[in-house]
Design a protein around this motif. Structure first.
Motif, PDB file in Angstrom:
ATOM      1  N   GLY A  35     -94.786 -43.231  27.342  1.00 38.69           N
ATOM      2  CA  GLY A  35     -93.582 -43.950  26.922  1.00 38.69           C
ATOM      3  C   GLY A  35     -92.385 -43.792  27.819  1.00 38.69           C
ATOM      4  O   GLY A  35     -91.365 -44.454  27.600  1.00 38.69           O
ATOM      5  N   ARG A  36     -92.447 -42.929  28.844  1.00 38.84           N
ATOM      6  CA  ARG A  36     -91.305 -42.762  29.736  1.00 38.84           C
ATOM      7  C   ARG A  36     -91.026 -44.042  30.519  1.00 38.84           C
ATOM      8  O   ARG A  36     -91.941 -44.779  30.865  1.00 38.84           O
ATOM      9  N   ILE A  37     -89.756 -44.292  30.782  1.00 39.24           N
ATOM     10  CA  ILE A  37     -89.356 -45.505  31.489  1.00 39.24           C
ATOM     11  C   ILE A  37     -89.697 -45.393  32.966  1.00 39.24           C
ATOM     12  O   ILE A  37     -89.338 -44.431  33.625  1.00 39.24           O
ATOM     13  N   LYS A  38     -90.404 -46.360  33.467  1.00 38.98           N
ATOM     14  CA  LYS A  38     -90.654 -46.546  34.889  1.00 38.98           C
ATOM     15  C   LYS A  38     -90.691 -48.053  35.130  1.00 38.98           C
ATOM     16  O   LYS A  38     -91.220 -48.769  34.279  1.00 38.98           O
ATOM     17  N   PRO A  39     -90.180 -48.578  36.207  1.00 39.18           N
ATOM     18  CA  PRO A  39     -89.534 -47.839  37.286  1.00 39.18           C
ATOM     19  C   PRO A  39     -88.182 -47.279  36.856  1.00 39.18           C
ATOM     20  O   PRO A  39     -87.655 -47.641  35.798  1.00 39.18           O
ATOM     21  N   ASP A  40     -87.599 -46.419  37.704  1.00 40.40           N
ATOM     22  CA  ASP A  40     -86.257 -45.904  37.434  1.00 40.40           C
ATOM     23  C   ASP A  40     -85.198 -46.896  37.890  1.00 40.40           C
ATOM     24  O   ASP A  40     -84.197 -47.102  37.209  1.00 40.40           O
ATOM     25  N   ILE A  41     -85.402 -47.484  39.054  1.00 38.80           N
ATOM     26  CA  ILE A  41     -84.486 -48.474  39.612  1.00 38.80           C
ATOM     27  C   ILE A  41     -85.304 -49.548  40.324  1.00 38.80           C
ATOM     28  O   ILE A  41     -86.512 -49.414  40.496  1.00 38.80           O
ATOM     29  N   VAL A  42     -84.615 -50.603  40.738  1.00 38.20           N
ATOM     30  CA  VAL A  42     -85.225 -51.619  41.592  1.00 38.20           C
ATOM     31  C   VAL A  42     -84.368 -51.780  42.838  1.00 38.20           C
ATOM     32  O   VAL A  42     -83.168 -51.490  42.836  1.00 38.20           O
ATOM     33  N   ALA A  43     -85.017 -52.225  43.918  1.00 34.20           N
ATOM     34  CA  ALA A  43     -84.325 -52.456  45.181  1.00 34.20           C
ATOM     35  C   ALA A  43     -84.974 -53.639  45.880  1.00 34.20           C
ATOM     36  O   ALA A  43     -86.118 -53.996  45.585  1.00 34.20           O
ATOM     37  N   ASN A  44     -84.258 -54.250  46.803  1.00 35.21           N
ATOM     38  CA  ASN A  44     -84.800 -55.393  47.526  1.00 35.21           C
ATOM     39  C   ASN A  44     -86.025 -54.990  48.334  1.00 35.21           C
ATOM     40  O   ASN A  44     -85.975 -54.073  49.148  1.00 35.21           O
ATOM     41  N   GLY A  45     -87.122 -55.690  48.102  1.00 35.33           N
ATOM     42  CA  GLY A  45     -88.326 -55.475  48.889  1.00 35.33           C
ATOM     43  C   GLY A  45     -88.918 -56.785  49.369  1.00 35.33           C
ATOM     44  O   GLY A  45     -90.040 -56.828  49.848  1.00 35.33           O
ATOM     45  N   SER A  46     -88.142 -57.849  49.219  1.00 32.88           N
ATOM     46  CA  SER A  46     -88.639 -59.182  49.526  1.00 32.88           C
ATOM     47  C   SER A  46     -88.007 -59.715  50.814  1.00 32.88           C
ATOM     48  O   SER A  46     -86.785 -59.842  50.905  1.00 32.88           O
ATOM     49  N   GLY A  47     -88.841 -60.019  51.805  1.00 36.49           N
ATOM     50  CA  GLY A  47     -88.346 -60.575  53.060  1.00 36.49           C
ATOM     51  C   GLY A  47     -87.420 -59.636  53.794  1.00 36.49           C
ATOM     52  O   GLY A  47     -86.410 -60.058  54.348  1.00 36.49           O
ATOM     53  N   LEU A  48     -87.761 -58.344  53.818  1.00 38.50           N
ATOM     54  CA  LEU A  48     -86.902 -57.338  54.445  1.00 38.50           C
ATOM     55  C   LEU A  48     -87.171 -57.269  55.949  1.00 38.50           C
ATOM     56  O   LEU A  48     -88.316 -57.172  56.371  1.00 38.50           O
ATOM     57  N   TYR A  49     -86.120 -57.327  56.732  1.00 33.65           N
ATOM     58  CA  TYR A  49     -86.211 -57.214  58.192  1.00 33.65           C
ATOM     59  C   TYR A  49     -86.071 -55.747  58.566  1.00 33.65           C
ATOM     60  O   TYR A  49     -85.055 -55.125  58.281  1.00 33.65           O
ATOM     61  N   PRO A 115     -81.578 -49.541  29.979  1.00 35.66           N
ATOM     62  CA  PRO A 115     -82.824 -49.427  30.751  1.00 35.66           C
ATOM     63  C   PRO A 115     -83.982 -50.151  30.064  1.00 35.66           C
ATOM     64  O   PRO A 115     -84.005 -50.287  28.837  1.00 35.66           O
ATOM     65  N   ASP A 116     -84.917 -50.626  30.870  1.00 32.27           N
ATOM     66  CA  ASP A 116     -86.096 -51.296  30.334  1.00 32.27           C
ATOM     67  C   ASP A 116     -87.293 -51.000  31.230  1.00 32.27           C
ATOM     68  O   ASP A 116     -87.163 -50.382  32.278  1.00 32.27           O
ATOM     69  N   TYR A 117     -88.458 -51.452  30.794  1.00 37.00           N
ATOM     70  CA  TYR A 117     -89.705 -51.147  31.497  1.00 37.00           C
ATOM     71  C   TYR A 117     -89.966 -52.066  32.685  1.00 37.00           C
ATOM     72  O   TYR A 117     -91.002 -51.945  33.333  1.00 37.00           O
ATOM     73  N   GLU A 118     -89.063 -52.992  32.965  1.00 39.65           N
ATOM     74  CA  GLU A 118     -89.230 -53.905  34.088  1.00 39.65           C
ATOM     75  C   GLU A 118     -88.328 -53.520  35.253  1.00 39.65           C
ATOM     76  O   GLU A 118     -88.785 -53.346  36.382  1.00 39.65           O
ATOM     77  N   PHE A 119     -87.030 -53.336  34.953  1.00 38.13           N
ATOM     78  CA  PHE A 119     -86.049 -53.044  35.997  1.00 38.13           C
ATOM     79  C   PHE A 119     -85.551 -51.597  35.963  1.00 38.13           C
ATOM     80  O   PHE A 119     -84.726 -51.215  36.784  1.00 38.13           O
ATOM     81  N   GLY A 120     -86.036 -50.802  35.011  1.00 40.04           N
ATOM     82  CA  GLY A 120     -85.520 -49.449  34.881  1.00 40.04           C
ATOM     83  C   GLY A 120     -84.048 -49.479  34.503  1.00 40.04           C
ATOM     84  O   GLY A 120     -83.627 -50.246  33.635  1.00 40.04           O
ATOM     85  N   TRP A 121     -83.244 -48.648  35.189  1.00 38.72           N
ATOM     86  CA  TRP A 121     -81.807 -48.621  34.913  1.00 38.72           C
ATOM     87  C   TRP A 121     -81.049 -49.685  35.705  1.00 38.72           C
ATOM     88  O   TRP A 121     -79.848 -49.816  35.555  1.00 38.72           O
ATOM     89  N   GLY A 122     -81.762 -50.432  36.557  1.00 37.95           N
ATOM     90  CA  GLY A 122     -81.102 -51.547  37.230  1.00 37.95           C
ATOM     91  C   GLY A 122     -81.253 -51.532  38.738  1.00 37.95           C
ATOM     92  O   GLY A 122     -82.085 -50.816  39.313  1.00 37.95           O
ATOM     93  N   LEU A 123     -80.415 -52.332  39.383  1.00 36.75           N
ATOM     94  CA  LEU A 123     -80.462 -52.542  40.825  1.00 36.75           C
ATOM     95  C   LEU A 123     -79.667 -51.470  41.554  1.00 36.75           C
ATOM     96  O   LEU A 123     -78.495 -51.216  41.235  1.00 36.75           O
TER      97      LEU A 123
END
Length: 206
Positions: A35-49, A115-123
């Motif tokens: 039941g622990r929340i994961k992910p903790d955070i989200v970060a840009n991983g799309s089209g990263l140079y 917090p939620d199970y999709e984005f964690g605590w946010g960006l």
């Protein structure tokens, strides 16, 4: 104890509201089995140079959680350097403190607040995290303490009013006992289960 991060799309023009944060289709969601929340955070991983391994000056554009991870790690190293600059050579935040700062200052994401199970605590918001660390020497907003078993810690804070009061707790847990291999075991993995309570007058918030 790790800081788990998911991947989201880049936000052209910068963050303004939770709906700006769009989940990448390849990013996994939580929760973990107990039941622990994961992910903790989200970060840009799309089209990263970023750097590539073809030669010393090689760069390329890639997408994946494997890009969101170095994005987050590379953003958090300067936070430790900033903390050291303010607190003296060799003085760094504990791992739990850095984790707390990052989730405390993350930008809200998802359909519902918190917090939620999709984005964690946010960006991840490195600027807000750096501002909190910079303010700490005068406001004493970041505390690192050690708790004995079954003990508690209490602190009085004064809210300014007109804006939310936000408090975050994080700790590095001791190793637990792994359960036998099975499908989706719900056994609690936490050894130390800490609770945070905010009390104002006769009101207590959990």
């Amino acid at each position: 104890n790790i800081l788990t991060r998911g991947s989201v799309a880049d936000i052209n023009g910068g963050y303004t509201q939770p709906s700006d944060v769009i989940m990448s289709s390849y990013s996994s969601w939580g929760p973990v089995d107990d039941g622990r929340i994961k992910p903790d955070i989200v970060a840009n991983g799309s089209g990263l140079y970023s750097t590539d391994n073809g030669h010393d000056a090689d760069y390329t554009t890639l997408s994946g959680t494997s890009m969101a991870s170095p994005n987050a790690a590379g953003s958090m190293i300067p936070l430790q350097e900033l903390y050291e600059d303010l607190n003296g050579s060799g003085n760094y935040m504990r791992a739990a403190s850095l984790k707390a700062v990052v989730i405390h200052t993350a930008d809200e994401a998802g359909d519902k607040p918190g917090p939620d199970y999709e984005f964690g605590w946010g960006l991840l918001n490195t600027k807000k995290a750096a501002d909190l660390i910079s303010e700490d020497p005068t406001l004493n907003t970041l505390e690192e303490i050690t708790l004995a078993n079954n003990s508690s810690y209490q602190r009085t804070v004064k809210a300014l009013g007109g804006e939310p009061l936000k408090v975050t707790i994080a700790w590095t847990d001791v190793p637990g006992s792994p359960v036998a291999a099975s499908l989706d075991p719900t056994d609690a993995m936490l050894v130390n289960d800490l609770d945070l309570r905010l009390t104002e007058s006769t009101n207590t918030y959990y």
